[in-house]
Enzyme design. Sequence first.
Site, PDB file in Angstrom:
ATOM      1  N   HIS A 210       0.844  -1.355   0.002  1.00 12.76           N
ATOM      2  CA  HIS A 210       0.005   0.079   0.029  1.00 12.76           C
ATOM      3  C   HIS A 210       0.733   0.913   0.018  1.00 12.76           C
ATOM      4  O   HIS A 210       0.489   2.276  -0.511  1.00 12.76           O
ATOM      5  CB  HIS A 210      -0.993   0.041   1.179  1.00 12.76           C
ATOM      6  CG  HIS A 210      -2.185  -0.727   0.936  1.00 12.76           C
ATOM      7  ND1 HIS A 210      -2.817  -1.337   2.000  1.00 12.76           N
ATOM      8  CD2 HIS A 210      -2.706  -0.870  -0.101  1.00 12.76           C
ATOM      9  CE1 HIS A 210      -4.024  -1.823   1.548  1.00 12.76           C
ATOM     10  NE2 HIS A 210      -4.047  -1.627   0.267  1.00 12.76           N
ATOM     11  N   CYS A 510      -2.186  -4.222 -18.378  1.00 12.80           N
ATOM     12  CA  CYS A 510      -2.664  -3.455 -17.339  1.00 12.80           C
ATOM     13  C   CYS A 510      -1.909  -3.689 -15.922  1.00 12.80           C
ATOM     14  O   CYS A 510      -2.204  -3.129 -14.922  1.00 12.80           O
ATOM     15  CB  CYS A 510      -4.216  -3.668 -17.185  1.00 12.80           C
ATOM     16  SG  CYS A 510      -4.856  -5.201 -16.688  1.00 12.80           S
TER      17      CYS A 510
END
Length: 580
Positions: A210, A510
């Site tokens: 994160h 992606c």
Amino acid sequence: MYGDGTYDIHPRRPEPPHQPETGEMETTLRGVGVSHGVAIGEVRHMGTAVLEPPAKQIPADEAPREQGRARQAVEAVAADLIARGNLAGGEAQHVLEAQAMMAQDPELMADVERRITVGSTAERAVYDAFAAYRALLANAGEYLAGRVADLDDVRNRIVARLLGVPMPGVPDSDEPYVLIARDLAPADTALLDPTLVLGFVTEEGGPTSHSAILARALGVPAVVALPGAGELAEGTVVAVDGSTGDVFVDPSAEKRAELTRAAEARKAALAASSGPGATSDGHKVPLLANVGGPADVPAAVEAGAEGVGLFRTEFLFLDDSEKAPSEEKQVEAYRKVLEAFPEGRVVVRVLDAGADKPLAFLTPADEPNPALGVRGLRTLLDHPEVLRTQLTALAKAVEGLPVYLEVMAPMVADRTDAKAFADACRAAGLQAKFGAMVEIPSAALRARSILQEVEFLSLGTNDLAQYTFAADRQVGAVSRLQDPWQPALLDLVAASAEAAKAEGKSCGVCGEAAADPLLACVLTGLGVTSLSMGAASIPYVRATLAKHTLAQCERAAAAARATDSAEEARVAAQAVLSGE
């Protein structure tokens, strides 16, 4: 701050600190570069809360009061995390709201109260309950193992509140600095002030943590997984290259000048680059953005994204792990994203749940190996009502909008999977192109077969690497196999792109590989037809593509595939593109 990037962003295996030669002042350390940019400044260390409260027994009659203290502290910390998320917005808001849910987990709270009942203080009960939960996360698959730092931060904040000591957080400073920490929690990363925090370096973490994701969203140069970072003395001057992972300790005047010149040149190249993605000879390569919801759209638009190449709809479902969002709520969220790209392309990935992203109402809790079990499309086919609701919501959201909607399924293994998904799309009345993600080697090897059922492919290079090499993305010991430059991975990309070309269909990327400007050229040379990435990476990829012809990209791709290691592939491609 020298705020732009270099042309080589890639995760590298951390190396031991370089030992300076006699008379040499400058030392070079190397970690994993996770966010473009160069920053030069003095070191400041992250403050931490008291981690382990004293263990002492309390009388039974004090248990209700201690349980009340624990509940109040948990609610206060959760409210603070949500407030920070509201201030930060975007990707950070999703992350911080997930942390708040961790704090309020009912099973965790029940364990805290049980420990208090048998004599623990509130703070000690929180510490021990979180320790037990931490061990479960560490062994529960890559995504949850990657959330251990988030859980530690929640624990520290609750314990700090109970003990009445300062919360963990960034240091106070009137002057800009480079932040050093063991790891950075989302609550800290989300609200970093880029005018003060020039960049950051952590001992732990990885390119998919994160902290890394939020650093890229903020545009703050960052290096993670740097052994010995915590030993850097307060006030030491360092130069951080968030693209290569290099950290120069006490850089010489020459090194500073070199970095400054390179940074200014890159900044000029970025400023001169605008418009659609294309090679220097006009071969178009649409540059799209990866988003998690409406809050991520403004940054994508500002970066010049030509659309969305990966709309991760799971964030909408993670808001409540006990039940799926209503059709109305889904329509509202999808329409906000679709409206932002008139005449553009928006590729939506249907819910990718299971394994590292479990949802209580969908995924089994007792799978022996969830990463190889029921996840992605497999989960949805086991719960057709969830898939049907999502596809119906997408059909309603796109009504009347001048946007090119494409919908794809995660974890497609073969033609049977592809047909089941396409049939479900048609049954829902969805007016869109249907596609399949290539994340499993079998899908790359049998891409032409899959393309008999769907209209496009999209390569998720993160999972494709993980499954190709049997190498968990969060395990540092196998980090060399997670490198998207691995020739075997490039072979699978080439196989997918060649199959799509043969069928007259498109094949995009992606995954994180698309955000590496040098690798973006190689992917283009392999035949990939579009690239999707975090918004902050788009200008760097656009500028680099614009410097090279399609023929150069094809030669670089061939040179990379002819090697036997990721490092050799990178060097070979760089040599071709630099004209060496």
